[in-house]
Scaffold this motif. Structure first.
Motif, mmCIF file in Angstrom:
data_model
loop_
_atom_site.group_PDB
_atom_site.id
_atom_site.type_symbol
_atom_site.label_atom_id
_atom_site.label_comp_id
_atom_site.label_asym_id
_atom_site.label_seq_id
_atom_site.Cartn_x
_atom_site.Cartn_y
_atom_site.Cartn_z
ATOM 1 N N PHE A 50 37.137 44.175 56.343
ATOM 2 C CA PHE A 50 38.372 43.463 56.073
ATOM 3 C C PHE A 50 38.420 42.297 55.087
ATOM 4 C CE2 PHE A 50 37.943 45.216 60.652
ATOM 5 C CZ PHE A 50 38.881 45.854 60.643
ATOM 6 N N LEU A 51 39.391 42.308 54.190
ATOM 7 C CA LEU A 51 39.416 41.246 53.094
ATOM 8 C C LEU A 51 40.797 40.737 53.084
ATOM 9 C CD1 LEU A 51 37.210 43.510 50.656
ATOM 10 C CD2 LEU A 51 36.728 41.094 51.371
ATOM 11 N N ILE A 52 40.878 39.371 52.594
ATOM 12 C CA ILE A 52 41.963 38.881 52.291
ATOM 13 C C ILE A 52 41.724 38.278 50.887
ATOM 14 C CG2 ILE A 52 43.787 37.096 52.795
ATOM 15 C CD1 ILE A 52 43.530 37.234 55.868
ATOM 16 N N LEU A 53 42.695 38.810 50.133
ATOM 17 C CA LEU A 53 42.452 38.251 48.619
ATOM 18 C C LEU A 53 43.656 37.518 48.233
ATOM 19 C CD1 LEU A 53 41.077 41.579 47.147
ATOM 20 C CD2 LEU A 53 39.768 39.951 48.483
ATOM 21 N N GLY A 54 43.336 36.498 47.479
ATOM 22 C CA GLY A 54 44.452 35.767 46.908
ATOM 23 C C GLY A 54 44.269 35.434 45.464
ATOM 24 N N THR A 55 45.382 35.434 44.886
ATOM 25 C CA THR A 55 45.606 35.039 43.296
ATOM 26 C C THR A 55 46.739 34.625 42.766
ATOM 27 O OG1 THR A 55 45.211 36.450 41.243
ATOM 28 C CG2 THR A 55 46.486 37.534 43.047
ATOM 29 N N PRO A 56 46.489 33.643 41.656
ATOM 30 C CA PRO A 56 47.824 33.431 41.200
ATOM 31 C C PRO A 56 48.278 34.474 39.944
ATOM 32 C CG PRO A 56 46.088 32.163 40.127
ATOM 33 C CD PRO A 56 45.437 33.113 41.183
ATOM 34 N N THR A 57 49.297 34.268 39.685
ATOM 35 C CA THR A 57 49.599 34.869 38.419
ATOM 36 C C THR A 57 49.794 34.141 37.069
ATOM 37 O OG1 THR A 57 50.977 36.785 39.536
ATOM 38 C CG2 THR A 57 51.702 36.473 37.438
ATOM 39 N N MET A 58 49.327 34.419 36.209
ATOM 40 C CA MET A 58 49.008 33.743 34.978
ATOM 41 C C MET A 58 49.704 34.236 33.734
ATOM 42 S SD MET A 58 46.783 31.491 36.306
ATOM 43 C CE MET A 58 46.739 30.600 34.762
ATOM 44 N N GLY A 59 50.055 33.204 32.905
ATOM 45 C CA GLY A 59 50.895 33.523 31.735
ATOM 46 C C GLY A 59 51.888 34.502 31.719
ATOM 47 N N GLU A 60 51.673 35.422 30.894
ATOM 48 C CA GLU A 60 52.887 36.519 30.944
ATOM 49 C C GLU A 60 52.650 37.551 31.957
ATOM 50 O OE1 GLU A 60 55.556 36.015 28.871
ATOM 51 O OE2 GLU A 60 54.582 34.297 28.316
ATOM 52 N N GLY A 61 52.239 37.128 33.089
ATOM 53 C CA GLY A 61 52.137 37.989 34.652
ATOM 54 C C GLY A 61 50.890 38.709 34.333
ATOM 55 N N GLN A 62 49.642 38.154 34.110
ATOM 56 C CA GLN A 62 48.506 38.338 34.109
ATOM 57 C C GLN A 62 47.708 38.095 35.124
ATOM 58 O OE1 GLN A 62 48.450 36.198 30.041
ATOM 59 N NE2 GLN A 62 46.814 37.784 29.767
ATOM 60 N N LEU A 63 46.588 38.714 35.602
ATOM 61 C CA LEU A 63 45.618 38.411 36.581
ATOM 62 C C LEU A 63 44.755 36.879 35.950
ATOM 63 C CD1 LEU A 63 43.432 41.404 37.902
ATOM 64 C CD2 LEU A 63 44.703 39.855 39.196
ATOM 65 N N PRO A 64 44.222 36.346 36.596
ATOM 66 C CA PRO A 64 43.704 34.884 36.241
ATOM 67 C C PRO A 64 42.379 35.356 35.480
ATOM 68 C CG PRO A 64 43.635 34.973 38.470
ATOM 69 C CD PRO A 64 44.653 35.862 37.903
ATOM 70 N N GLY A 65 42.156 34.812 34.669
ATOM 71 C CA GLY A 65 40.688 34.980 33.873
ATOM 72 C C GLY A 65 40.655 34.444 32.279
ATOM 73 N N LEU A 66 39.418 34.404 31.778
ATOM 74 C CA LEU A 66 39.536 33.957 30.595
ATOM 75 C C LEU A 66 40.289 34.376 29.698
ATOM 76 C CD1 LEU A 66 35.436 34.016 30.517
ATOM 77 C CD2 LEU A 66 37.057 31.883 30.869
ATOM 78 N N GLY A 67 40.797 35.711 29.737
ATOM 79 C CA GLY A 67 41.853 36.295 28.757
ATOM 80 C C GLY A 67 43.210 35.670 29.036
ATOM 81 N N ALA A 68 43.447 35.116 29.948
ATOM 82 C CA ALA A 68 44.615 34.348 30.111
ATOM 83 C C ALA A 68 44.628 32.847 30.326
ATOM 84 C CB ALA A 68 45.074 34.688 31.848
ATOM 85 N N ASP A 69 43.568 32.326 29.430
ATOM 86 C CA ASP A 69 43.097 31.005 29.129
ATOM 87 C C ASP A 69 43.012 30.181 30.400
ATOM 88 O OD1 ASP A 69 43.860 31.407 26.587
ATOM 89 O OD2 ASP A 69 45.790 31.045 26.661
ATOM 90 N N CYS A 70 42.265 30.943 31.262
ATOM 91 C CA CYS A 70 41.642 30.020 32.602
ATOM 92 C C CYS A 70 40.261 29.101 32.047
ATOM 93 C CB CYS A 70 41.317 30.755 33.513
ATOM 94 S SG CYS A 70 42.939 31.445 34.363
ATOM 95 N N GLU A 72 37.740 28.755 33.645
ATOM 96 C CA GLU A 72 36.533 29.388 34.351
ATOM 97 C C GLU A 72 36.958 31.042 34.581
ATOM 98 O OE1 GLU A 72 35.712 27.456 37.600
ATOM 99 O OE2 GLU A 72 34.596 25.914 36.750
ATOM 100 N N GLU A 73 35.676 31.759 34.649
ATOM 101 C CA GLU A 73 35.918 33.041 35.050
ATOM 102 C C GLU A 73 36.626 33.274 36.470
ATOM 103 O OE1 GLU A 73 32.016 35.170 35.040
ATOM 104 O OE2 GLU A 73 32.101 35.172 32.800
ATOM 105 N N ASN A 74 37.210 34.395 36.367
ATOM 106 C CA ASN A 74 38.123 34.793 37.739
ATOM 107 C C ASN A 74 38.205 35.956 37.931
ATOM 108 O OD1 ASN A 74 40.544 34.029 39.518
ATOM 109 N ND2 ASN A 74 40.647 32.381 38.078
ATOM 110 N N TRP A 75 39.625 36.674 38.326
ATOM 111 C CA TRP A 75 39.698 37.877 38.913
ATOM 112 C C TRP A 75 39.376 38.954 37.788
ATOM 113 C CZ3 TRP A 75 39.044 39.611 43.406
ATOM 114 C CH2 TRP A 75 39.596 39.076 44.672
ATOM 115 N N GLU A 76 39.791 38.568 36.441
ATOM 116 C CA GLU A 76 39.588 39.355 35.396
ATOM 117 C C GLU A 76 38.104 39.713 34.992
ATOM 118 O OE1 GLU A 76 40.996 39.151 30.677
ATOM 119 O OE2 GLU A 76 40.547 37.256 31.718
ATOM 120 N N GLU A 77 37.326 38.783 35.417
ATOM 121 C CA GLU A 77 35.900 39.162 35.295
ATOM 122 C C GLU A 77 34.889 39.508 36.502
ATOM 123 O OE1 GLU A 77 37.669 36.718 32.220
ATOM 124 O OE2 GLU A 77 37.381 36.084 34.418
ATOM 125 N N PHE A 78 35.644 39.377 37.435
ATOM 126 C CA PHE A 78 34.935 39.789 38.806
ATOM 127 C C PHE A 78 35.469 41.202 38.954
ATOM 128 C CE2 PHE A 78 34.784 40.336 43.570
ATOM 129 C CZ PHE A 78 33.414 40.036 43.652
#
Length: 180
Positions: A50-70, A72-78
């Motif tokens: 059982f998992l509960i997962l949380g995320t913001p939406t970044m920039g133009e509707g992206q997953l957070p991560g280095l490609g979205a100018d975060c 640190e690493e985030n969902w995009e890298e995980f």
């Protein structure tokens, strides 16, 4: 080990704050302490049914991560670390943060990306949430007039966060084998 894993991605700390609110409602036997995905261990993640997962939406509707100018690493890298893993038999609920006024065309899109990723790998996605009470134009996270997870807008509707969170947790409790 706790029964429910709680993992989140964050850039500004708001998603961490919500994850901590969720954890505060459960003891350690039921729910593990929240873990930022940039510090998550894949085997620990996979150890939960059982998992509960949380995320913001970044920039133009992206997953957070280095490609979205975060910063640190985030969902995009995980998520690539989970490629090839089977989530059959796992139940996942997702909450997402967004700003429906500033980003009305991609409000909480990141919920969709997580739901798609884990659903495509066999997970049962639970925790759909009604779209009533929000003011946005489009969202990938909407299917059949409901969000694929809990949508939160801490920028414009922070006064509704606690009540939405409580109602959502109550709605997913049976899926997680918890009393309502």
């Amino acid at each position: 080990m706790s029964r429910i894993g709680l993992f989140f991605g964050t850039d500004t700390g708001k998603t961490r704050k919500v994850a901590r609110q969720i954890k505060a409602m459960f003891d350690d036997e039921v729910m593990a302490k929240p873990v930022n995905v940039n510090r998550a261990d894949v085997e620990e993640f996979m150890g939960y049914d059982f998992l509960i997962l949380g995320t913001p939406t970044m920039g133009e509707g992206q997953l957070p991560g280095l490609g979205a100018d975060c910063a640190e690493e985030n969902w995009e890298e995980f998520l690539p670390k989970l490629e090839g893993r089977d989530f059959t038999g796992k139940t996942i609920a997702i909450f997402g943060l967004g700003d429906q006024i500033t980003y009305p065309l991609e409000f909480v899109n990141a919920i969709f990306f997580l739901a798609e990723f884990f659903g495509d790998r066999g997970a049962r996605i639970v925790g759909r949430w009604p779209t009533e009470g929000y003011d946005f134009e489009e969202s990938l996270a909407v299917s059949d007039d409901a969000f694929l997870g809990l949508a939160l807008d801490l920028d414009n509707q922070s006064d509704q966060t606690e009540s939405r969170l409580n109602a959502w947790l109550k709605s997913i409790a049976p899926d997680f084998g918890l009393p309502v």
